[in-house]
Enzyme design. Structure first.
Site, PDB file in Angstrom:
ATOM      1  N   ARG A 114       0.817  -1.211   0.000  1.00 62.72           N
ATOM      2  CA  ARG A 114       0.000   0.000   0.000  1.00 62.72           C
ATOM      3  C   ARG A 114       0.852   1.264   0.000  1.00 62.72           C
ATOM      4  O   ARG A 114       0.751   2.098  -0.898  1.00 62.72           O
ATOM      5  CB  ARG A 114      -0.900  -0.046   1.246  1.00 62.72           C
ATOM      6  CG  ARG A 114      -1.536   1.250   1.670  1.00 62.72           C
ATOM      7  CD  ARG A 114      -1.896   1.172   3.148  1.00 62.72           C
ATOM      8  NE  ARG A 114      -2.647   2.316   3.647  1.00 62.72           N
ATOM      9  CZ  ARG A 114      -2.087   3.369   4.246  1.00 62.72           C
ATOM     10  NH1 ARG A 114      -0.781   3.434   4.373  1.00 62.72           N
ATOM     11  NH2 ARG A 114      -2.837   4.354   4.699  1.00 62.72           N
ATOM     12  N   GLY A 154      -8.493  12.466   4.840  1.00 63.63           N
ATOM     13  CA  GLY A 154      -8.306  11.396   5.835  1.00 63.63           C
ATOM     14  C   GLY A 154      -6.837  11.092   5.988  1.00 63.63           C
ATOM     15  O   GLY A 154      -6.401   9.982   5.738  1.00 63.63           O
ATOM     16  N   GLU A 177      -8.245  15.663   8.505  1.00 63.65           N
ATOM     17  CA  GLU A 177      -8.404  14.499   9.376  1.00 63.65           C
ATOM     18  C   GLU A 177      -9.486  14.799  10.398  1.00 63.65           C
ATOM     19  O   GLU A 177      -9.425  15.805  11.079  1.00 63.65           O
ATOM     20  CB  GLU A 177      -7.074  14.184  10.076  1.00 63.65           C
ATOM     21  CG  GLU A 177      -7.153  13.085  11.122  1.00 63.65           C
ATOM     22  CD  GLU A 177      -7.706  11.766  10.576  1.00 63.65           C
ATOM     23  OE1 GLU A 177      -7.219  11.283   9.546  1.00 63.65           O
ATOM     24  OE2 GLU A 177      -8.650  11.228  11.190  1.00 63.65           O
ATOM     25  N   VAL A 205     -14.515  16.285   5.958  1.00 67.32           N
ATOM     26  CA  VAL A 205     -14.355  17.073   4.742  1.00 67.32           C
ATOM     27  C   VAL A 205     -15.689  17.702   4.314  1.00 67.32           C
ATOM     28  O   VAL A 205     -15.716  18.774   3.719  1.00 67.32           O
ATOM     29  CB  VAL A 205     -13.745  16.215   3.605  1.00 67.32           C
ATOM     30  CG1 VAL A 205     -14.752  15.238   3.046  1.00 67.32           C
ATOM     31  CG2 VAL A 205     -13.182  17.079   2.525  1.00 67.32           C
ATOM     32  N   GLU A 235      -6.122   7.684   0.857  1.00 65.44           N
ATOM     33  CA  GLU A 235      -6.152   6.232   0.958  1.00 65.44           C
ATOM     34  C   GLU A 235      -7.451   5.924   1.672  1.00 65.44           C
ATOM     35  O   GLU A 235      -7.523   5.924   2.903  1.00 65.44           O
ATOM     36  CB  GLU A 235      -4.942   5.698   1.732  1.00 65.44           C
ATOM     37  CG  GLU A 235      -4.718   4.223   1.495  1.00 65.44           C
ATOM     38  CD  GLU A 235      -5.632   3.338   2.357  1.00 65.44           C
ATOM     39  OE1 GLU A 235      -5.217   2.961   3.456  1.00 65.44           O
ATOM     40  OE2 GLU A 235      -6.770   3.062   1.916  1.00 65.44           O
ATOM     41  N   GLU A 259     -16.662   1.042   5.225  1.00 63.21           N
ATOM     42  CA  GLU A 259     -16.356   2.328   5.847  1.00 63.21           C
ATOM     43  C   GLU A 259     -16.949   3.474   5.047  1.00 63.21           C
ATOM     44  O   GLU A 259     -17.060   4.578   5.543  1.00 63.21           O
ATOM     45  CB  GLU A 259     -14.843   2.593   5.983  1.00 63.21           C
ATOM     46  CG  GLU A 259     -14.142   1.702   6.966  1.00 63.21           C
ATOM     47  CD  GLU A 259     -12.658   1.994   6.988  1.00 63.21           C
ATOM     48  OE1 GLU A 259     -12.294   3.174   6.979  1.00 63.21           O
ATOM     49  OE2 GLU A 259     -11.870   1.035   7.007  1.00 63.21           O
TER      50      GLU A 259
END
Lengths: 517, 353
Positions: A277, A301, A323, A365, A385, A394
């Site tokens: 990743r 995020g 975040e 956001v 991500e 999610e």
């Protein structure tokens, strides 16, 4: 500022500024007079200001030419002589650091035009203005006037008041102190009955859920105060019929718990250590200078901020790292600072010299309009991500799409921009069915059946051995960057899977996503 | 390939309606439920059941001591899949009440039926503190309540509550003795992996996380070769007699190095005994014993200690349940070393969440 008569110099400069300000905003950028220092010069010269030197801690009154050695003395004077109670006004309007900063610049700018900052009355001269000044009226109207980006720029050159008025208050910009979660929870508890739990992956504690169901039984009116996991910005007290309130509470509770779960470092370590990743993102960001150099980047995020750090390293001119988890936002800020990459919100903030490009914004956001100093559709690169289990678990994708629609330039880049879900069938060996059939001599196969039957509704995240895959793989869904909505699709397998084993409990892999209405 | 009943709809199918949400019902779980009702998640039970040390010991205790269970009424606290209740029923108990608060209770009911014990085992769904038992007293309380670091999750209080409410005078508690131990290990490589990792993450300094990461005790398997000192008994608890407050304690320790080495962490583990058995039975979760799903609890020290053979690391450990969340455990560790090559004294705090 070298002059024999600082006061004359000051008033002369103010008069010249007045000339600029008297005209429409468009002309602000033109420097009509070589002697007048434009904003660019100001920015450069401010590097010379050393916060610690006593010669700079000399504060000029807003309205007259008096100077004071301390902010307090200045504020007392203004309150006494000019009917201007800075501290009182700040409290009444609930101004945070930036609000107060803007207030100072706003008042100074009005005084420069001989205009009353409160009622707007234009006087002929500074003396007239001083005579005019009166008790504050209709203070709330000022809020609207303050809501202007220009007041984030120091109006007056070397205005030491701007860097000292907040001295009494502790660490407004101190992101280094971790949020005291317990205190936050305590505060929130005093507003609502809901207990906000986080990191409760291993307990049977359902108190959170229990309280929710209790409130569902309440009839009539209930009062709710939406205290901020979004940084306290949503403080309203509503009196509403209980049902919509309960829904809002539930959503908030879910959000709190969701974001709370990301507060623990174990999961961040796990994600960062996932080389597949992190290396992929790193490669994309660092190996594409044409995309990143001088770009405005938004990281949705951001967590520890690793992607933002990559972007900064790749030459981005500005990185907005968003975040929602309070704790992680504080951590991301600290990390950016520790790596010399943090950009303070106020340009040329005297006591925190930083040359960085990363700004960390705490919040969801979808709720950032008020705090974000960014024009809609002005971001060059959106990075995130966001992928959850089965890609869409999610539901963070909708947040990314929101950011895309609101902040991303037409033609801007999204990283990543394509995602594909595959499906394949796995055989019995990949399930725990055999295990449950005989547990210490007892038949617990109903659990196995439940597991298999429930696979559509409660997917299990696990690693399936290659040899347990008994069909070919098929593409289930491809999401392109211009996906227009996130859709509810029960994804049944198409006829494309070929099997060599008639028993296929795993073939019904259901991923459900929510429709935007 | 074949779809004789035409049930498989593809998205090309005109009958397919993307807004048809009938597949998903209102009472289905959302990711919120998934995150928080994990005891209902079968994987945990599979793990616990597959822990042979744990489950076989309970099975041995029950099957090899049938005299304890004959004609007796048993209460199984936190029954899960109901495995302990099944053991008791098979061993000849008069009746078993299995209490479980999560969704697992529904499964337990089905399992009891499927195995033909519905007349012996009654499954009660709910919290021990809230349910009504059809009887006023039970003869035996059996429970597998131990959490990581023994006390995490704090199910012990629930067992003590049940004991005080329903257990007859001189009733049996299984298990009835448990002890917590401490030892010290060398763990450079792993500490590097887990803690020092944050110093350099792809070239970035994330060390501010280190301090917080250190405060989270790690549940992990320790190799017995890493052990540098003796193992010290911190605390013994008699579950048939103790008071709930006794689970919070403060205990001194003295760890003596058995060789020249470095110490990176202290390790805590526990053992469990069933003293009422014909032959003393129990198991340990220590690094020198066979692995269990509890593994061990590792507490990394801020310092790396250089200790010589024969030198002593002294200190004190205080364990208490977190005031805000009783299921969490707060640990305070004081330690000091006055050695030839290293002099250190420190206090550290840990939180198990």
């Amino acid at each position: 500022m070298a002059s024999n008569d600082p006061q004359y110099q000051e008033s002369r400069r103010i008069e010249l500024m007045d000339h600029e300000f008297g005209v429409e905003k468009e002309l602000e950028e033109e420097s009509e007079d070589e002697d007048v220092e434009g904003w660019d010069d100001w920015e450069a010269e401010n590097d010379d200001v050393d916060e610690g030197e006593s010669s700079d801690t000399d504060f000029l009154c807003f309205f007259c030419h008096s100077r004071y050695g301390s902010c307090d003395a200045l504020f007392d004077h203004c309150s006494l002589s000019h009917h201007f109670d800075f501290r009182g006004i700040r409290t009444e309007l609930g101004l945070d650091f930036y609000g107060a900063f803007k207030l100072i610049n706003y008042v100074r700018s009005q005084v420069a035009e001989h205009r009353c900052w409160n009622c707007g009355f234009a006087c002929q001269s500074n003396q007239d203005l001083q005579n005019h000044l009166h008790e504050t009226v209709n203070i709330e109207a000022i809020n609207a006037l303050l809501d202007d980006e220009r007041y984030l720029k120091p109006f007056m050159k070397d205005d030491s008041l701007l860097y000292n008025f907040g001295e009494d208050e502790e660490g407004e910009d101190d992101y280094a102190a971790p949020i005291d979660k317990e205190e936050l929870i305590r505060d929130l508890k005093s507003y609502e009955d809901i207990s906000i739990d986080d990191d409760h992956t291993d307990t049977c504690d359902k108190s959170g859920m229990k309280v929710l169901s209790a409130s569902k039984d309440k009839n009539g009116v209930s009062s709710v105060e939406h205290a901020g996991s979004t940084g306290g910005k949503l403080k309203e007290t509503h009196l509403r019929a209980s049902f919509p309130t309960v829904i809002a509470k539930e959503i908030k509770n879910v959000n709190d718990n969701y974001f709370g779960a990301y507060s623990s470092f174990g999961i961040h370590r796990e994600m960062i250590s996932d080389k597949v990743r992190t290396d992929a993102y790193r490669q994309v960001i660092l190996k594409n200078p044409s995309l990143l150099k001088n770009a405005v980047v938004m990281d949705v995020g951001c967590g520890t901020g690793i992607l933002s750090l990559f972007a900064a390293r790749a030459g981005a001119s500005r990185v907005i790292a968003i975040e929602a988890s309070e704790k992680m936002a504080a951590v991301a800020t600290q990390i950016a600072m520790d790596n010399g990459l943090w950009q303070s919100k106020i340009p040329n903030e005297g006591f925190n010299q930083s040359t960085g490009v990363i700004e960390v914004v705490q919040g969801m956001v979808e709720e950032l309009d008020k705090s974000l100093q960014v024009q809609p559709q002005s971001v060059d690169v959106l990075v995130s991500e966001w992928m959850g289990y089965c890609l869409l678990y999610e539901s963070m994708l909708s947040s990314v799409l929101f950011a895309r629609d609101r902040w991303l330039k037409p033609g801007g880049a999204i990283l990543p921009d394509t995602a594909t879900i595959f499906v394949a069938g796995f055989g019995r060996g990949g399930t725990s069915l055999p295990f449950w059939e005989n547990v210490y001599g007892f038949n617990m196969s109903c659990i196995g059946k439940e597991l298999v039957g429930d696979a559509a509704q409660t997917p299990i995240v696990d690693i399936v051995d290659n040899h347990d895959i008994v069909t070919s793989s098929a593409v289930l869904q491809v999401l392109q960057r211009n996906a227009s909505r996130v859709v509810y699709i029960p994804l049944h397998t198409k006829n494309a899977l070929v099997t060599n084993n008639p028993y296929l409990p795993g073939a019904n892999c259901h991923c459900v996503r929510k429709t935007d209405r | 390939m074949s779809d004789p009943d035409g049930h498989d709809k593809s998205i090309d199918d005109p009958a397919f309606d993307p807004d048809d949400v009938s597949i998903v019902q209102d009472d289905d779980k959302t990711s919120a439920d998934y995150y928080f009702d994990s005891y209902s998640h079968f994987g945990i039970h599979e793990e616990m059941l597959k822990d042979v040390v744990r489950t076989k010991t309970y099975q041995n205790v029950i099957y090899q001591n049938k005299f304890l269970f004959k004609n007796k009424v048993v209460l199984d606290v936190g029954a899960g899949t109901g495995i302990l209740s099944l053991f008791c029923a098979k061993a000849g108990a008069e009746h078993v009440y299995a209490v479980e608060c999560s969704q697992m209770a529904d499964m337990a009911k089905e399992i009891v039926e499927a195995n033909g014990y519905s007349n012996v085992i009654t499954v009660l769904k709910g919290k021990v503190e809230e349910i009504e038992l059809p009887v006023s007293k039970v003869d035996i309380i059996i429970s597998e309540w131990m959490g990581y670091f023994l006390l995490f999750e704090n199910m012990l209080n629930t067992v003590l509550y049940a004991r005080d409410k329903w257990l007859v005078e001189d009733g049996v508690v299984l298990p009835d003795k448990t002890s917590l131990y401490l030892t010290a290990i060398e763990d450079a490589e792993y500490k590097d992996d887990k803690i020092e990792f944050w110093n350099n993450v792809y070239g970035f300094d994330m060390s501010c996380i280190k301090k917080q990461a250190l405060m989270e005790p790690l549940v992990d398997t320790v190799d017995q070769n890493q052990i540098v000192t003796n193992c010290q008994l911190l605390k013994t608890m008699d579950i048939s007699k103790m008071a709930p407050g006794d689970a919070s304690f403060s205990a001194p320790f003295k760890l003596v190095a058995e060789r020249d080495d470095y110490i990176h962490a202290l390790v805590a583990y526990f053992d469990v005994s069933f003293t009422k058995c014909h032959k003393l039975t129990g198991f340990s979760t220590g690094p020198r014993s066979r692995a269990t799903h509890w593994k061990q609890t590792v507490l990394y020290l801020d310092d790396v200690l250089t200790i010589c053979e024969g030198e002593t690391l002294v200190g004190n450990m205080t364990v208490a349940q977190n005031k805000k969340n009783p299921r969490d455990v707060d640990i305070m560790l004081k330690y000091s070393l006055n050695g030839r090559r290293c002099v250190v004294s420190r206090i550290q705090h840990y939180k198990m969440r």
